[in-house]
Scaffold this motif. Structure first.
Motif, mmCIF file in Angstrom:
data_model
loop_
_atom_site.group_PDB
_atom_site.id
_atom_site.type_symbol
_atom_site.label_atom_id
_atom_site.label_comp_id
_atom_site.label_asym_id
_atom_site.label_seq_id
_atom_site.Cartn_x
_atom_site.Cartn_y
_atom_site.Cartn_z
ATOM 1 N N ALA A 1 0.804 -1.223 0.000
ATOM 2 C CA ALA A 1 0.000 0.000 0.000
ATOM 3 C C ALA A 1 0.840 1.278 0.000
ATOM 4 C CB ALA A 1 -0.921 -0.003 1.219
ATOM 5 N N VAL A 2 2.158 1.194 -0.118
ATOM 6 C CA VAL A 2 3.020 2.379 -0.047
ATOM 7 C C VAL A 2 2.646 3.433 -1.095
ATOM 8 C CG1 VAL A 2 5.389 3.209 -0.383
ATOM 9 C CG2 VAL A 2 4.936 1.314 1.155
ATOM 10 N N ASP B 1 0.367 8.860 -1.758
ATOM 11 C CA ASP B 1 -0.609 9.721 -2.414
ATOM 12 C C ASP B 1 -1.518 10.396 -1.387
ATOM 13 O OD1 ASP B 1 -2.140 10.767 -4.712
ATOM 14 O OD2 ASP B 1 -3.700 9.411 -3.949
ATOM 15 N N LEU B 2 -2.055 9.631 -0.443
ATOM 16 C CA LEU B 2 -2.943 10.207 0.559
ATOM 17 C C LEU B 2 -2.206 11.197 1.462
ATOM 18 C CD1 LEU B 2 -5.056 7.084 1.581
ATOM 19 C CD2 LEU B 2 -5.831 9.088 0.319
ATOM 20 N N PHE B 3 -0.997 10.857 1.862
ATOM 21 C CA PHE B 3 -0.216 11.754 2.715
ATOM 22 C C PHE B 3 0.113 13.040 1.975
ATOM 23 C CE2 PHE B 3 1.866 8.751 6.062
ATOM 24 C CZ PHE B 3 0.622 8.233 6.380
ATOM 25 N N ASN C 1 -4.798 4.047 7.905
ATOM 26 C CA ASN C 1 -5.700 2.922 8.142
ATOM 27 C C ASN C 1 -6.588 2.644 6.941
ATOM 28 O OD1 ASN C 1 -5.240 1.664 10.699
ATOM 29 N ND2 ASN C 1 -5.873 3.582 11.655
ATOM 30 N N VAL C 2 -6.973 3.702 6.236
ATOM 31 C CA VAL C 2 -7.785 3.512 5.027
ATOM 32 C C VAL C 2 -6.947 2.854 3.933
ATOM 33 C CG1 VAL C 2 -8.948 4.754 3.155
ATOM 34 C CG2 VAL C 2 -9.373 5.386 5.529
ATOM 35 N N ALA C 3 -5.735 3.318 3.748
ATOM 36 C CA ALA C 3 -4.900 2.839 2.644
ATOM 37 C C ALA C 3 -4.333 1.445 2.890
ATOM 38 C CB ALA C 3 -3.749 3.812 2.405
#
Length: 171
Positions: free
Chosen positions: A114-115, A120-122, A152-154
């Protein structure tokens, strides 16, 4: 008279002996239950009585069949450098190196996969921050909480318990 006096002394002597025997009986009637309660409490708190009743520790065979304990793990995130939202002012940048704490070390593979999504989210979240929002311990705490929620989502089904900041530089 001597016979009468002896007769008068004897009933009193028998009464004293009877009182002594009655006192011993009462003492025994009180002492025996107290001794039994004390012995029972001693056996209970020493662990002997629960073991005899099947309430003690599990046998060795059952203890071996239990799953291994859950061990948390730390995962190093790649360094992130983003420009912050400053409006019309001079550009401001954030450099962030962090580690992610995972609840179960067996989920490291899920986090590794998931990295790209984590980055992307960060990055998307960090680009919307203003430098003022990162000031002080309250700003750092809010940042940590937001990053944990996104992680937690990713990284699902892995459970992220914390985001640890190794380096955070605002320039």
């Amino acid at each position: 008279m001597s016979g009468g006096a002896a007769a008068a002394v004897e009933p009193g002597a028998e009464g004293a002996e009877g009182a002594k025997k009655g006192g011993r009986k009462k003492l025994i009637l009180l002492a025996v239950p107290l001794l039994l309660i004390g012995a029972g409490a001693g056996l209970w708190f020493s662990g002997i009585l629960p073991g005899m009743l099947g309430m003690g520790a599990k046998p060795a065979e059952e203890a071996v069949s239990e799953p291994p304990a859950i061990v948390p793990a730390l995962f190093d995130m790649p360094e992130i450098i983003v420009n912050l939202n400053v409006g019309n002012r001079r550009a401001s940048y954030l450099k962030l190196r962090s580690k992610i704490e995972i609840a179960d070390s067996r989920d490291v593979a899920h986090v590794q996969a998931a990295v790209p999504r984590l980055q992307d989210l960060f990055t998307t979240y960090l680009r919307e921050l203003r430098p003022e929002e990162l000031r002080g311990s309250a700003g750092t705490h809010r940042l940590r909480e937001e990053l944990i929620a996104r992680a937690n989502v990713a990284a699902r089904p892995a459970r992220v318990t914390d985001v640890l900041f190794v380096e955070m530089l605002v320039q």
